[in-house]
Design a protein around this motif. Structure first.
Motif, PDB file in Angstrom:
ATOM      1  N   VAL A 136      34.151  49.503  37.665  1.00 30.84           N
ATOM      2  CA  VAL A 136      33.367  48.771  36.674  1.00 30.84           C
ATOM      3  C   VAL A 136      33.266  47.309  37.089  1.00 30.84           C
ATOM      4  CG1 VAL A 136      33.915  50.355  34.791  1.00 30.84           C
ATOM      5  CG2 VAL A 136      35.350  48.330  35.160  1.00 30.84           C
ATOM      6  N   ASP A 137      32.090  46.737  36.813  1.00 29.87           N
ATOM      7  CA  ASP A 137      31.746  45.427  37.355  1.00 29.87           C
ATOM      8  C   ASP A 137      31.429  44.403  36.276  1.00 29.87           C
ATOM      9  OD1 ASP A 137      29.694  43.508  39.026  1.00 29.87           O
ATOM     10  OD2 ASP A 137      31.028  44.579  40.375  1.00 29.87           O
ATOM     11  N   LEU A 159      38.387  51.786  38.058  1.00 26.33           N
ATOM     12  CA  LEU A 159      38.948  50.610  38.719  1.00 26.33           C
ATOM     13  C   LEU A 159      38.143  49.404  38.252  1.00 26.33           C
ATOM     14  CD1 LEU A 159      39.236  51.821  42.454  1.00 26.33           C
ATOM     15  CD2 LEU A 159      41.008  51.914  40.690  1.00 26.33           C
ATOM     16  N   VAL A 160      38.805  48.286  38.016  1.00 29.72           N
ATOM     17  CA  VAL A 160      38.131  47.049  37.626  1.00 29.72           C
ATOM     18  C   VAL A 160      37.906  46.204  38.869  1.00 29.72           C
ATOM     19  CG1 VAL A 160      38.339  44.886  36.332  1.00 29.72           C
ATOM     20  CG2 VAL A 160      39.047  47.063  35.280  1.00 29.72           C
ATOM     21  N   ARG A 161      36.640  45.824  39.112  1.00 31.16           N
ATOM     22  CA  ARG A 161      36.303  44.991  40.261  1.00 31.16           C
ATOM     23  C   ARG A 161      36.684  43.541  39.961  1.00 31.16           C
ATOM     24  NH1 ARG A 161      32.269  45.248  44.937  1.00 31.16           N
ATOM     25  NH2 ARG A 161      32.411  43.138  45.764  1.00 31.16           N
ATOM     26  N   VAL A 162      37.557  42.994  40.795  1.00 36.81           N
ATOM     27  CA  VAL A 162      38.101  41.654  40.579  1.00 36.81           C
ATOM     28  C   VAL A 162      37.536  40.682  41.604  1.00 36.81           C
ATOM     29  CG1 VAL A 162      40.210  40.270  40.466  1.00 36.81           C
ATOM     30  CG2 VAL A 162      40.226  42.647  39.661  1.00 36.81           C
ATOM     31  N   THR A 163      37.049  39.551  41.126  1.00 36.40           N
ATOM     32  CA  THR A 163      36.643  38.452  41.998  1.00 36.40           C
ATOM     33  C   THR A 163      37.842  37.528  42.150  1.00 36.40           C
ATOM     34  OG1 THR A 163      34.380  38.590  41.153  1.00 36.40           O
ATOM     35  CG2 THR A 163      34.984  36.585  42.326  1.00 36.40           C
ATOM     36  N   THR A 164      38.477  37.583  43.318  1.00 35.79           N
ATOM     37  CA  THR A 164      39.745  36.866  43.500  1.00 35.79           C
ATOM     38  C   THR A 164      39.574  35.391  43.840  1.00 35.79           C
ATOM     39  OG1 THR A 164      39.832  37.426  45.853  1.00 35.79           O
ATOM     40  CG2 THR A 164      40.885  38.967  44.319  1.00 35.79           C
ATOM     41  N   ASP A 180      30.586  32.185  42.425  1.00 32.38           N
ATOM     42  CA  ASP A 180      29.156  32.105  42.125  1.00 32.38           C
ATOM     43  C   ASP A 180      28.383  33.212  42.827  1.00 32.38           C
ATOM     44  OD1 ASP A 180      26.704  31.267  41.248  1.00 32.38           O
ATOM     45  OD2 ASP A 180      26.592  29.483  42.516  1.00 32.38           O
ATOM     46  N   GLN A 181      28.572  34.456  42.396  1.00 38.13           N
ATOM     47  CA  GLN A 181      27.837  35.588  42.934  1.00 38.13           C
ATOM     48  C   GLN A 181      27.883  36.733  41.936  1.00 38.13           C
ATOM     49  OE1 GLN A 181      29.650  38.495  44.444  1.00 38.13           O
ATOM     50  NE2 GLN A 181      31.497  37.677  43.534  1.00 38.13           N
ATOM     51  N   LYS A 182      27.162  37.803  42.244  1.00 31.67           N
ATOM     52  CA  LYS A 182      26.898  38.810  41.212  1.00 31.67           C
ATOM     53  C   LYS A 182      28.017  39.826  41.013  1.00 31.67           C
ATOM     54  CE  LYS A 182      24.476  42.338  43.955  1.00 31.67           C
ATOM     55  NZ  LYS A 182      23.240  43.130  44.050  1.00 31.67           N
ATOM     56  N   PHE A 183      28.940  39.958  41.950  1.00 32.50           N
ATOM     57  CA  PHE A 183      29.914  41.036  41.871  1.00 32.50           C
ATOM     58  C   PHE A 183      31.178  40.637  41.111  1.00 32.50           C
ATOM     59  CE2 PHE A 183      27.671  42.362  45.818  1.00 32.50           C
ATOM     60  CZ  PHE A 183      27.276  43.627  45.401  1.00 32.50           C
ATOM     61  N   GLY A 184      31.718  41.574  40.368  1.00 32.83           N
ATOM     62  CA  GLY A 184      33.076  41.495  39.888  1.00 32.83           C
ATOM     63  C   GLY A 184      33.321  40.640  38.667  1.00 32.83           C
ATOM     64  N   LEU A 185      34.594  40.605  38.290  1.00 35.08           N
ATOM     65  CA  LEU A 185      35.069  39.858  37.130  1.00 35.08           C
ATOM     66  C   LEU A 185      36.111  38.855  37.602  1.00 35.08           C
ATOM     67  CD1 LEU A 185      35.020  43.142  35.339  1.00 35.08           C
ATOM     68  CD2 LEU A 185      34.124  41.138  34.143  1.00 35.08           C
TER      69      LEU A 185
END
Length: 445
Positions: A136-137, A159-164, A180-185
């Motif tokens: 999930v995004d 699975l939770v998509r993480v922006t690290t 600053d992009q479209k993917f993840g949390l």
């Protein structure tokens, strides 16, 4: 330095290139050009190497690590079948990729569905067939997936998509973990932790773990080390708050390959050992038990295993401002079968494939046949000064993203993909025909 040409690449009669035991002149005669040629032995040995090295490296710590093939790099049902046979899973990012993976015999539970904007139809199909993970995004997707799962009487493994915040890779557009992009949390803003809470509480969802992907064409293990530290810190924080220690962590991939002779590639054996050690160190700091790990090597399986064959058409010479000269070599494909040069400024290697030449090398640019001045296949390469119409030209390391990003720009037909091994060739994806093209057009009534 990394290998640029496939493992079975050699030179045979009259200096002609051979791959998989087949002369490229014979391949061009039988299948035409442009032509994507995949060295099956190379591709599958790379897949097995990743699976073996990562399993062994993590086993030394008493842990497991699964490897998922990136379908977006190059996908045909036969390739999905190879990955199943060689012990890999597969990650998909659309309904079409999902169907090709299933058609090839990949068990649904070994498929991970990605995507920042999955449709209801894609999520529904994933639930119906029972994919192993849905990444999930967004908070919106958590709500939508929960509703769909309940309505279907299914439980979605999430699975939770993480922006690290770890920025790694080449071009800006393939670095996927900066804010600053479209993917993840976002980890930094708290959105990732909020998403874990939401998934844990939502009906119809099973929180399996966390996922990240920090970019592509990555050479530095330091980036993976830092990403692992942040991911395991998030896992520990959620466990401290809820008492729930998520069982899985997917560290993504993006391992670099060599596109030119002076470029480096990330060695999977070295990467496996260092990443396993990095996870062990991160766990020692964060605390908790070992999760089940997984990685997604991306282009590094398919990329080096493929080449593109072209036929040279026009050759012209232009004067440069510094007084020099450049040889322009126009081929029968271009940005429609490899847009990466114009999109990312990607560099490639090219050679005459049908013969050897004793002519002096000339500064050259390989260009396509499209109505764009930016239609460049290889920006700078030395090719023989006697390169001429009818010559075969091969471009290395095009196994990833060439065919999968191919288009019909200028109504050009997309090339086939042919696998070669032990002197035999098999078509994985057939060449498009004019009938295909015309069948999509709705003629005036």
């Amino acid at each position: 330095m990394g290998a640029v040409w496939p493992v079975t690449h050699t030179r045979g009669d009259e200096g002609a290139m051979t791959v998989g035991g087949l002369d490229v002149r014979a391949l061009a005669a039988e299948f035409g050009t442009p032509l994507f040629v995949v060295d099956e032995e190379d591709l599958r040995s790379r897949a097995r190497a990743f699976a073996t090295h990562f399993a062994d490296a993590f086993a030394a710590h008493g842990a497991t690590c699964d490897v998922y093939y990136a379908s977006k790099a190059l996908l045909a049902s036969r390739i999905a079948g190879w990955m199943e046979e060689d012990g890999l899973g597969i990650d998909v990012a659309s309904g079409g990729e999902l169907e090709l993976a299933l058609r090839g015999g990949m068990p649904a539970h070994r498929i991970t569905l990605h995507g920042n904007n999955k449709s209801d139809a894609e999520l529904t199909r994933a639930l119906e067939v029972g994919v192993g993970h849905i990444v999930v995004d967004s908070t919106t997707e958590i709500e939508v997936l929960s509703t769909l799962a309940v309505s279907l009487g299914r439980v979605a493994p999430v699975l939770v998509r993480v922006t690290t915040g770890v920025h790694a890779g080449g071009h800006e557009y393939i670095a996927t973990s900066h804010e600053d992009q479209k993917f993840g949390l976002s980890l930094a803003s708290g959105a990732a932790l909020d998403a874990l809470r939401a998934v844990h509480a939502a009906p119809g969802l099973e929180l399996r773990g966390i996922h990240t992907h920090i970019g592509s064409q990555i050479l530095s293990i330091d980036a993976f080390r830092e990403s692992a530290e942040r991911m395991l810190g998030l896992r520990a924080a959620f466990a401290a708050e809820t008492g729930v220690e998520v069982p899985e962590v997917d560290l993504g991939g993006g391992y670099a390959i060599a596109y030119t002779a002076d470029a480096e590639a990330l060695d999977p054996a070295v990467a496996a050992q260092e990443i396993a050690d990095a996870v062990a160190a991160a766990l020692a700091t964060a605390g908790g038990s070992w999760p089940a790990l997984s990685i997604e090597p991306g282009r590094s399986i398919a990329g080096p295993a493929g080449i593109t064959l072209y036929t040279v058409g026009v050759v012209k010479h232009v004067s440069l401002e510094d007084g020099g000269e450049r040889q322009y070599v126009a081929v029968d494909g271009g940005m429609s079968d490899n847009p990466r040069t114009i999109m990312y400024g990607a560099e490639y290697s090219a050679e005459l494939a049908g013969r050897q030449s004793q002519a002096a090398p000339a500064l050259s640019r390989v260009v396509g046949k499209h109505c764009e001045s930016g239609d460049i296949v290889v920006r700078d390469v030395e090719l023989p000064a006697d390169t001429a119409r009818g010559d075969l030209l091969a471009v290395a390391a095009t196994g990833a993203y060439g065919r999968s990003m191919a288009s019909n720009y200028n109504a050009v037909l997309r090339p086939p993909v042919v696998a070669v091994r032990d002197g035999a060739a098999q078509v994985l994806i057939r060449r498009e025909t004019l009938d295909d093209l015309l069948s999509w057009d709705v003629a005036p009534s």
